[in-house]
Design a protein around this motif. Sequence first.
Motif, PDB file in Angstrom:
ATOM      1  N   GLY A   1       0.776  -1.230   0.000  1.00 31.65           N
ATOM      2  CA  GLY A   1       0.000   0.000   0.000  1.00 31.65           C
ATOM      3  C   GLY A   1       0.804   1.273   0.000  1.00 31.65           C
ATOM      4  O   GLY A   1       0.227   2.360   0.024  1.00 31.65           O
ATOM      5  N   ALA A   2       2.138   1.197  -0.002  1.00 32.23           N
ATOM      6  CA  ALA A   2       2.939   2.421  -0.112  1.00 32.23           C
ATOM      7  C   ALA A   2       2.722   3.035  -1.490  1.00 32.23           C
ATOM      8  O   ALA A   2       2.544   2.333  -2.487  1.00 32.23           O
ATOM      9  N   ILE A   3       2.738   4.367  -1.529  1.00 31.37           N
ATOM     10  CA  ILE A   3       2.450   5.081  -2.769  1.00 31.37           C
ATOM     11  C   ILE A   3       3.756   5.554  -3.413  1.00 31.37           C
ATOM     12  O   ILE A   3       4.610   6.133  -2.749  1.00 31.37           O
ATOM     13  N   TYR A   4       3.880   5.326  -4.719  1.00 33.20           N
ATOM     14  CA  TYR A   4       5.032   5.793  -5.482  1.00 33.20           C
ATOM     15  C   TYR A   4       4.579   6.876  -6.448  1.00 33.20           C
ATOM     16  O   TYR A   4       3.482   6.794  -7.023  1.00 33.20           O
ATOM     17  N   ILE A   5       5.406   7.878  -6.632  1.00 37.18           N
ATOM     18  CA  ILE A   5       5.048   9.058  -7.406  1.00 37.18           C
ATOM     19  C   ILE A   5       6.129   9.345  -8.438  1.00 37.18           C
ATOM     20  O   ILE A   5       7.313   9.463  -8.089  1.00 37.18           O
ATOM     21  N   ALA A   6       5.733   9.431  -9.702  1.00 35.68           N
ATOM     22  CA  ALA A   6       6.652   9.893 -10.741  1.00 35.68           C
ATOM     23  C   ALA A   6       6.673  11.410 -10.662  1.00 35.68           C
ATOM     24  O   ALA A   6       5.753  12.076 -11.130  1.00 35.68           O
ATOM     25  N   ASP A   7       7.699  11.945 -10.045  1.00 38.31           N
ATOM     26  CA  ASP A   7       7.798  13.387  -9.795  1.00 38.31           C
ATOM     27  C   ASP A   7       8.524  14.010 -10.991  1.00 38.31           C
ATOM     28  O   ASP A   7       9.739  14.221 -10.969  1.00 38.31           O
ATOM     29  N   ALA A   8       7.736  14.306 -12.039  1.00 40.68           N
ATOM     30  CA  ALA A   8       8.308  14.596 -13.350  1.00 40.68           C
ATOM     31  C   ALA A   8       9.249  15.784 -13.352  1.00 40.68           C
ATOM     32  O   ALA A   8      10.349  15.729 -13.903  1.00 40.68           O
ATOM     33  N   GLY A   9       8.840  16.896 -12.733  1.00 43.48           N
ATOM     34  CA  GLY A   9       9.668  18.091 -12.750  1.00 43.48           C
ATOM     35  C   GLY A   9      10.916  17.964 -11.911  1.00 43.48           C
ATOM     36  O   GLY A   9      11.889  18.709 -12.108  1.00 43.48           O
ATOM     37  N   ASN A  10      10.912  17.018 -10.975  1.00 44.02           N
ATOM     38  CA  ASN A  10      12.102  16.753 -10.161  1.00 44.02           C
ATOM     39  C   ASN A  10      12.943  15.623 -10.724  1.00 44.02           C
ATOM     40  O   ASN A  10      13.968  15.263 -10.120  1.00 44.02           O
ATOM     41  N   ASN A  11      12.501  15.036 -11.845  1.00 45.17           N
ATOM     42  CA  ASN A  11      13.269  13.948 -12.479  1.00 45.17           C
ATOM     43  C   ASN A  11      13.610  12.856 -11.461  1.00 45.17           C
ATOM     44  O   ASN A  11      14.741  12.358 -11.415  1.00 45.17           O
ATOM     45  N   SER A  12      12.616  12.487 -10.679  1.00 44.21           N
ATOM     46  CA  SER A  12      12.863  11.517  -9.616  1.00 44.21           C
ATOM     47  C   SER A  12      11.615  10.700  -9.318  1.00 44.21           C
ATOM     48  O   SER A  12      10.504  11.033  -9.757  1.00 44.21           O
ATOM     49  N   ILE A  13      11.832   9.629  -8.574  1.00 42.49           N
ATOM     50  CA  ILE A  13      10.743   8.771  -8.121  1.00 42.49           C
ATOM     51  C   ILE A  13      10.640   8.917  -6.606  1.00 42.49           C
ATOM     52  O   ILE A  13      11.622   8.702  -5.885  1.00 42.49           O
ATOM     53  N   ARG A  14       9.465   9.276  -6.133  1.00 39.92           N
ATOM     54  CA  ARG A  14       9.257   9.523  -4.708  1.00 39.92           C
ATOM     55  C   ARG A  14       8.361   8.433  -4.117  1.00 39.92           C
ATOM     56  O   ARG A  14       7.645   7.731  -4.833  1.00 39.92           O
ATOM     57  N   LYS A  15       8.370   8.331  -2.804  1.00 42.22           N
ATOM     58  CA  LYS A  15       7.567   7.334  -2.103  1.00 42.22           C
ATOM     59  C   LYS A  15       6.885   7.977  -0.910  1.00 42.22           C
ATOM     60  O   LYS A  15       7.509   8.718  -0.148  1.00 42.22           O
TER      61      LYS A  15
ATOM     62  N   ASP B   1      14.702  11.824 -16.936  1.00 41.04           N
ATOM     63  CA  ASP B   1      14.305  13.033 -17.645  1.00 41.04           C
ATOM     64  C   ASP B   1      12.777  13.062 -17.772  1.00 41.04           C
ATOM     65  O   ASP B   1      12.191  12.431 -18.635  1.00 41.04           O
ATOM     66  N   HIS B   2      12.160  13.747 -16.841  1.00 43.70           N
ATOM     67  CA  HIS B   2      10.701  13.911 -16.806  1.00 43.70           C
ATOM     68  C   HIS B   2       9.940  12.590 -16.876  1.00 43.70           C
ATOM     69  O   HIS B   2       9.160  12.347 -17.810  1.00 43.70           O
ATOM     70  N   PRO B   3      10.115  11.716 -15.899  1.00 38.78           N
ATOM     71  CA  PRO B   3       9.313  10.484 -15.855  1.00 38.78           C
ATOM     72  C   PRO B   3       7.851  10.823 -15.581  1.00 38.78           C
ATOM     73  O   PRO B   3       7.544  11.553 -14.650  1.00 38.78           O
ATOM     74  N   LEU B   4       6.947  10.277 -16.397  1.00 33.78           N
ATOM     75  CA  LEU B   4       5.535  10.627 -16.270  1.00 33.78           C
ATOM     76  C   LEU B   4       4.667   9.546 -15.658  1.00 33.78           C
ATOM     77  O   LEU B   4       3.554   9.826 -15.232  1.00 33.78           O
ATOM     78  N   ASP B   5       5.140   8.307 -15.628  1.00 35.33           N
ATOM     79  CA  ASP B   5       4.302   7.256 -15.034  1.00 35.33           C
ATOM     80  C   ASP B   5       5.173   6.134 -14.520  1.00 35.33           C
ATOM     81  O   ASP B   5       6.369   6.028 -14.859  1.00 35.33           O
ATOM     82  N   LEU B   6       4.561   5.294 -13.690  1.00 37.34           N
ATOM     83  CA  LEU B   6       5.256   4.126 -13.154  1.00 37.34           C
ATOM     84  C   LEU B   6       4.244   3.042 -12.829  1.00 37.34           C
ATOM     85  O   LEU B   6       3.039   3.269 -12.799  1.00 37.34           O
ATOM     86  N   ALA B   7       4.734   1.844 -12.637  1.00 42.03           N
ATOM     87  CA  ALA B   7       3.919   0.691 -12.240  1.00 42.03           C
ATOM     88  C   ALA B   7       4.772  -0.174 -11.327  1.00 42.03           C
ATOM     89  O   ALA B   7       5.998  -0.238 -11.498  1.00 42.03           O
TER      90      ALA B   7
END
Length: 539
Positions: A148-162, A191-197
């Motif tokens: 249930g942890a949430i992952y976020i494609a933080d596009a403008g930060n060029n990073s993956i957050r949790k 470089d601007h990741p927009l989605d994840l799975a």
Amino acid sequence: MRRDRAFMKNRTRGAVLLLAAAISAGTFSSGSFAAAGNAEQPSIGNLALYEVHRLAGSGAFDREDGSSAAAAFREPTSLLYSAKSGGYLVADARNQMIRGVTAAATTTAAGLYIGADEFNAPLGSLLDGNAEKASFNLPSGLAADSAGAIYIADAGNNSIRKLSAAGVVTTVAGTGVIGADNGAAASASFDHPLDLAVSKDGVIYVADTLNHVIRQIKNGEVTTLNAPSKRIIEYYPGVIEAVGDYADGPLAEAKFNEPSGLALDAKGNLYVSDTGNNRIRYIDFKTNSVTTVAGGVTGEKLVYEAGSPYAEGGYAVGAAATAKLHAPRGLAVTPDGGLLIADSLNHAIRYLKSGNVTTVAGTPEEEGIVDGVARYAEFNRPTDVEWVGNGAFAVADSGSNTIRIVAPYAAPAGVKADGSLHLLYNNVELKSDVSPIIDSSVTFVPVRVLTERLGFKVQYANGQTVLKLAGTTYTVKNGSTQVGKQVEGGATTSVKLPKAPIVSNNRQFLPVRFFAEEMGLDVQWLSELRAVLLRNKQS
């Protein structure tokens, strides 16, 4: 960033704690994957019965919590649904926040407002910490792991957050600087990741949009799964740019063009919205191969127009190989293995199933914010879809700054299959001392009960019925298939009926198609209820 297409009130501590509790309980589904394995949920049914309703958002490009009807967003881009609470998390991209949405209220679940630029747009930043103090920069894709942890494609930060179960935001991968470096997650770059799975076993797949690749985060290491593009175009003399490309085949040799939507199916394989190529691609991890499953033919040579970074988009339904899409974005796998597609620049929701592409909702190539019967409704740049069960799904309608629900028509409570014929108008059963009649496959409805509901003035005289509404007068004669029509005192014209009106039990009945054609109503036959359904096409 090119064409802006690539991702085209202070919160209370209580809201954050509620969010953390939901995460801890593992109630947020990672969109497509969680739904795909649930065969008990009805899948997409009769498309003609689908309707669009607004869940949240006034349509204003703003930031406002409170009542969901009055709430405001700035480009809501992605969705996660909680089956337990019936609520959603929304990546509110240009508000730099994660919002919590239910039918009743909208709150800010994570993200700090740190001020605005000269255009009054909220500023983005990269800061970890408690949800109410963390900051984002164009948060886009959302996904949840099995805990249930949430992952976020933080596009403008060029990073993956949790966002953890404890309500704490951390950076999982990415330095914040644009790049394409693999290796340890902390030093990798995007470089601007927009989605994840996220797979069942915790592997994170990332649509690294402007690197034109699919990345994998596994055991703290970032790797690139396919071949980077080497295509260069010249917009005009002296102005060049590196852009995406297209190639099917072995995964290590495959190429994408601004991939921006991901969905895992029940086999653990990955659907990809290859946005710049206007195609849906499929990665089979067992064979380590990439195929095109909609918008083109596997292995074909794609020819780009001179100076264009993108393949030509369009709109067409039918066989998947010849169907056309325009900037497809978010994806969701349905329980029966179909695929919902947010076809953003066609302003429609498409459905890929059994080698065919249909349109579930939206008026193709017409942008707007209109609810009602799904095929007459209007969207404005939808960027994500999320399966919610019972045949329904939610849409992040980015361009209209709203969250919409698309669901099958629900008959009014109390209407049951009791052997009689029912007459339904929108969500109301029209009661009468006489029921509709079916004669030689033509459905007739009692004139007075329906016309009065529609606002007509009804007069009977000399064996004919006169119906008046908004300056238009209809004269209906018993036994005649011709109905006189006069508009605002003009000349009388004739409307031809499929069959003449009939009289039964001292009541006059008209073919239901008369109302569909003259009043612009949508007419459906609900066989399981033996009901005639008339609906306003738009609301």
